[in-house]
Enzyme design. Structure first.
Site, PDB file in Angstrom:
ATOM      1  N   ASP A 133      43.920  52.048  35.102  1.00  0.00           N
ATOM      2  CA  ASP A 133      44.613  50.907  35.706  1.00  0.00           C
ATOM      3  C   ASP A 133      46.109  51.093  35.467  1.00  0.00           C
ATOM      4  O   ASP A 133      46.526  52.047  34.815  1.00  0.00           O
ATOM      5  CB  ASP A 133      44.071  49.592  35.149  1.00  0.00           C
ATOM      6  N   SER A 134      46.909  50.169  35.976  1.00  0.00           N
ATOM      7  CA  SER A 134      48.362  50.363  35.922  1.00  0.00           C
ATOM      8  C   SER A 134      48.984  49.741  34.686  1.00  0.00           C
ATOM      9  O   SER A 134      50.141  49.974  34.385  1.00  0.00           O
ATOM     10  CB  SER A 134      48.996  49.703  37.141  1.00  0.00           C
ATOM     11  N   GLY A 135      48.222  48.910  33.980  1.00  0.00           N
ATOM     12  CA  GLY A 135      48.788  48.161  32.859  1.00  0.00           C
ATOM     13  C   GLY A 135      49.251  46.780  33.263  1.00  0.00           C
ATOM     14  O   GLY A 135      49.550  45.949  32.415  1.00  0.00           O
TER      15      GLY A 135
ATOM     16  N   ASP B 149      50.730  46.144  40.046  1.00  0.00           N
ATOM     17  CA  ASP B 149      50.765  44.961  40.911  1.00  0.00           C
ATOM     18  C   ASP B 149      51.112  43.749  40.068  1.00  0.00           C
ATOM     19  O   ASP B 149      51.016  43.786  38.850  1.00  0.00           O
ATOM     20  CB  ASP B 149      49.417  44.749  41.618  1.00  0.00           C
TER      21      ASP B 149
ATOM     22  N   GLN C  28      46.475  41.889  47.293  1.00  0.00           N
ATOM     23  CA  GLN C  28      46.666  40.621  46.587  1.00  0.00           C
ATOM     24  C   GLN C  28      46.674  39.474  47.596  1.00  0.00           C
ATOM     25  O   GLN C  28      46.322  39.673  48.751  1.00  0.00           O
ATOM     26  CB  GLN C  28      47.974  40.667  45.777  1.00  0.00           C
TER      27      GLN C  28
ATOM     28  N   GLY D  39      43.205  40.451  41.702  1.00  0.00           N
ATOM     29  CA  GLY D  39      43.452  39.013  41.603  1.00  0.00           C
ATOM     30  C   GLY D  39      42.243  38.148  41.872  1.00  0.00           C
ATOM     31  O   GLY D  39      42.381  36.959  42.106  1.00  0.00           O
TER      32      GLY D  39
ATOM     33  N   ASP E 284      34.352  47.641  37.792  1.00  0.00           N
ATOM     34  CA  ASP E 284      34.501  47.884  36.353  1.00  0.00           C
ATOM     35  C   ASP E 284      34.426  46.544  35.669  1.00  0.00           C
ATOM     36  O   ASP E 284      34.791  45.520  36.246  1.00  0.00           O
ATOM     37  CB  ASP E 284      35.858  48.514  36.039  1.00  0.00           C
TER      38      ASP E 284
ATOM     39  N   CYS F 176      12.463  49.403  31.098  1.00  0.00           N
ATOM     40  CA  CYS F 176      13.672  50.212  30.952  1.00  0.00           C
ATOM     41  C   CYS F 176      13.353  51.512  30.212  1.00  0.00           C
ATOM     42  O   CYS F 176      12.602  51.511  29.236  1.00  0.00           O
ATOM     43  CB  CYS F 176      14.723  49.426  30.185  1.00  0.00           C
TER      44      CYS F 176
ATOM     45  N   CYS G 109      15.653  53.449  28.720  1.00  0.00           N
ATOM     46  CA  CYS G 109      16.794  53.869  27.902  1.00  0.00           C
ATOM     47  C   CYS G 109      16.359  54.174  26.465  1.00  0.00           C
ATOM     48  O   CYS G 109      15.279  53.796  26.025  1.00  0.00           O
ATOM     49  CB  CYS G 109      17.901  52.807  27.925  1.00  0.00           C
TER      50      CYS G 109
ATOM     51  N   CYS H 214      15.277  51.001  24.454  1.00  0.00           N
ATOM     52  CA  CYS H 214      13.980  50.411  24.797  1.00  0.00           C
ATOM     53  C   CYS H 214      12.821  51.359  24.483  1.00  0.00           C
ATOM     54  O   CYS H 214      11.700  50.913  24.244  1.00  0.00           O
ATOM     55  CB  CYS H 214      13.950  50.018  26.271  1.00  0.00           C
TER      56      CYS H 214
ATOM     57  N   HIS I 116      21.587  50.008  26.209  1.00  0.00           N
ATOM     58  CA  HIS I 116      20.674  49.356  27.139  1.00  0.00           C
ATOM     59  C   HIS I 116      21.427  48.670  28.283  1.00  0.00           C
ATOM     60  O   HIS I 116      21.079  48.819  29.450  1.00  0.00           O
ATOM     61  CB  HIS I 116      19.783  48.332  26.424  1.00  0.00           C
TER      62      HIS I 116
HETATM   63 ZN   LIG Z   1      16.812  49.679  27.824  1.00  0.00          ZN
END
Ligand SMILES: [Zn+2]
Length: 681
Positions: free
Chosen positions: A94-96, A148, A190, A217, A267, A305, A307, A310, A336
């Protein structure tokens, strides 16, 4: 020649959902895609290996934090973030801007950029489009973002328009600053929640040679309905042949809705942040592992799941780790949650490629909504723009800092005029009363006494909702067995302020909750646990004092004595003091006026200095009982001899309505108040 060759593979019939692949300097990314947030060049509690195992294909890193520490020189030395953190897949920076504009103070902004001081060592910095790109070039991310200007999505038109125009000028400067770098660069649309600004912004940016476009935004103050609406509006105006990124979003349901509206990239810190708090997204809904219900459970966290968490651990073990604050719980639940997010993205992509995303969407939507089962939140209806913001004697005013408050037109008085209403409610009433801790039962207590809060002057429900939010946090973090039952009683003679605010939830985010709407309709709301009830006593507060359940805590927030004089007299406080005989109570109010303090003292309260709020240096706290003041966790300072000396010299020494022949007795009551005797003896 494109820096981010992009192939749109399929658009799902009946939906704007799309599957695509784009090529970065560190390999291909298939969309829709979720990017875990690696703020400090690490996704908290995870290793590069666990990230890969859960299916992470691209990470986000925060330029602001990395600029301050370790700084660009370290990245230059290592040839970039990939070698530094040993991650060989794509990175987006990101730009900060978001962090800078979230800083409460200590920054100044102009056309050039934003100046601020490092929280690490106090060094002054300039974050400009050029310095942000320079830092992102040093980091060596695959995708850079333009700087921005971030403002709340609820910002009024003129402010949103100015921020958008500045963002556009900065976008052009950012492109120039990129120069010959092979790194891709995204522009950011924006325009807050204003239709024509969003369209204008998309139209402007799509003409520039960006490699992708982001929607900025959103997820900063608007309702869910508004977020969905504006996401769809913007994607309608973005080109087909560039990736689209919705910044900072979101929960699984938010992501599903945004993919349906044509977004490719996301994100969010939620999967990691909730893991830290012992919360997991599962096919059974959102689970709080802290709950005692899991203490003996041999079942895996989520049987559906695959993972590492799990496949290997029981709910009982995870519950134990969470209860013991062991960092392994963060790590395992993080694995998880990350796996849950990435699986959702893969399933969406597969359904788009098959052409049946709509069916998938219809099936998953209710499942993902289950996350709010224990804690219902209603989404207020979208209000039409341009509706007059007036109801009865009240209107909405928006401050220069971008927050809105309710104003009584006849008196001109603004509720919570000096700072954001929710901030003031939190600081002055919830934090100062140490409410969170007091909602817990004392050690060993089984059937705890009801804790009663009086909310005098409901207004737009800022204080009541802050108390409810405090309760809900405790409920989410502790088990219900630890909590005392809570009775919140709001007193108000005029419901128009709340009705007006409820029509404009974009301006009053604390009202994005079912409770105030239920209170308006039925005069009562109860938390799903049954542990908290909120009721409304409509009418003159003074007529309810005798009959309402005696309070432990009083939030005293009516209009000022100019507008609502009857509520600030010695008689009113004497009635209140009399009601609290037998059960100590305390009162918090925004007023620090000598007339108010002396009225409280004359009624027998022990009176102290409260915390300041906004430009106000101090407020007032009052106790019915000296002991309560002494044992208060925050140890407030009672007014002493210095205050008394000032009072003796004060021009407003007596309450306005006090008769001449009552003055001597009044003066004696103050002079002989045990609060001052205690200090001199
Ligand atoms: Zn899991």
């Amino acid at each position: 020649m494109s820096r981010l060759p992009f192939t749109l593979e399929k658009q799902s019939p009946g939906s704007k959902a799309r599957a695509a692949t784009f090529r970065t300097l560190h390999g291909d990314v298939q969309t829709p895609v979720f990017m875990p947030v690696g703020t400090q060049a690490t996704v908290k509690s995870q290793t590069v290996e666990t990230l890969k195992a859960t299916g992470s294909s691209v990470l986000l890193a925060n330029t602001y934090h990395l600029l301050l520490r370790p700084g660009p020189e370290v990245f230059k030395k290592f040839g970039g973030i990939h070698n530094f953190m040993r991650w060989d897949r794509p990175v987006l920076t990101d730009s900060g801007g978001f962090q800078i504009f979230s800083l409460p103070s200590e920054r100044s902004m102009n056309e050039e950029g934003a100046r601020f001081k490092s929280y690490v060592d106090g060094t002054p910095y300039l974050l400009s489009p050029e310095s942000s790109i320079a830092m992102q070039r040093a980091i060596g991310s695959d995708i850079m973002m333009v700087l921005d200007q971030c403002i709340p999505s609820t910002a009024p038109y003129a402010e949103a328009e100015a921020a958008m125009a500045l963002t556009h000028r900065w976008a052009v400067r950012s492109l120039a600053a990129r120069g010959e770098s092979p790194q891709a660069l995204f522009g950011i649309v924006q325009g807050a929640c204003h239709h024509d600004l969003r369209k204008k912004s998309a139209a402007f940016l799509r003409e520039l040679p960006f490699d992708g476009l982001a929607i900025g935004g959103l997820a900063v103050g608007e309702t869910h309905a508004e977020r969905y609406e504006f996401t769809g509006l913007v994607t309608d105006h973005l080109p087909e042949n560039l990736p689209r990124y919705l910044m900072g979003v979101g929960t699984p349901i938010d992501i599903l809705e945004a993919v349906h509206r044509g977004v490719d990239m996301f994100d969010c810190i939620i999967p990691s942040q909730l893991a830290q708090r012992g919360v997991a997204f599962t096919s059974h809904g959102k689970m709080q592992l802290r709950r005692v219900a899991y203490k003996f459970s041999e079942a895996p966290l989520d049987a559906r799941c695959d993972c590492h968490c799990c496949q290997n651990y029981s709910r009982a073990y995870l519950h134990h780790l969470v209860k013991s604050d062991e960092m392994l719980s963060w790590h395992l639940l993080g694995i998880h949650n990350m796996a849950f997010y990435h699986r959702l993205m893969r399933e969406m992509r597969a359904s788009i490629l098959r052409g049946d995303f709509l069916a998938y969407y219809a099936q998953r939507r209710p499942e993902l909504m289950k996350s709010d089962e224990d804690n219902p939140v209603t989404h207020p209806k979208k209000t039409r723009l341009g509706r007059p913001r007036i109801l009865g004697d009240y209107d909405i005013v928006t401050s220069e800092q971008g927050f809105s408050s309710i104003r009584q037109i006849s008196s001109g008085e603004v509720m919570h005029s000096v700072s954001r209403p929710s901030d003031e409610a939190q600081k002055l009433y919830v934090e100062q009363s140490a409410l969170a801790g007091r909602l817990l039962k004392a050690d060993g207590e089984s059937a705890a006494q009801e804790f009663v809060i009086w909310d005098v002057g409901l207004g737009a429900a800022s204080n009541a909702m802050a108390a409810i939010a405090c309760f809900e946090t405790q409920y989410a973090e502790k088990t219900a067995l630890l909590l005392r039952p809570v009775r919140l009683i709001s007193f108000e003679c005029d419901l128009d302020p709340l009705r007006l605010a409820a029509k404009f939830p974009g301006h009053f985010p604390h009202l994005r909750h079912g409770a105030p709407h239920a209170l308006l309709e039925k005069g009562r709301w109860q938390h799903a646990s049954g542990l908290l009830t909120w009721e409304l006593l409509k009418g003159d507060f003074l007529t309810f004092i005798e009959t309402a359940a005696a309070p432990d805590l009083v939030f005293y927030d009516p209009f000022s004595s100019k507008t609502d004089s009857a509520l600030w007299t010695p008689d009113a406080f004497a009635q209140l003091q009399a009601r609290c005989v037998g059960k100590p109570a305390e009162l918090y109010t925004y007023s620090a006026a000598t007339a108010v303090r002396v009225a409280l003292l004359s009624a027998g309260f022990f009176v102290g200095e409260g915390v300041g709020t906004g430009p106000k240096a101090t407020t007032t706290v009052a106790f019915t009982d000296a002991r309560a003041a002494r044992v208060h966790p925050l140890a407030p300072r009672l007014l002493g001899a210095d205050w008394l000396a000032r009072w003796r010299r004060s021009s407003s020494k007596f309450p306005v309505n006090l008769l001449e022949d009552e003055r001597a007795a009044f003066e004696r009551r103050i002079e002989e108040h045990p609060q001052f005797r205690a200090e001199t003896s």
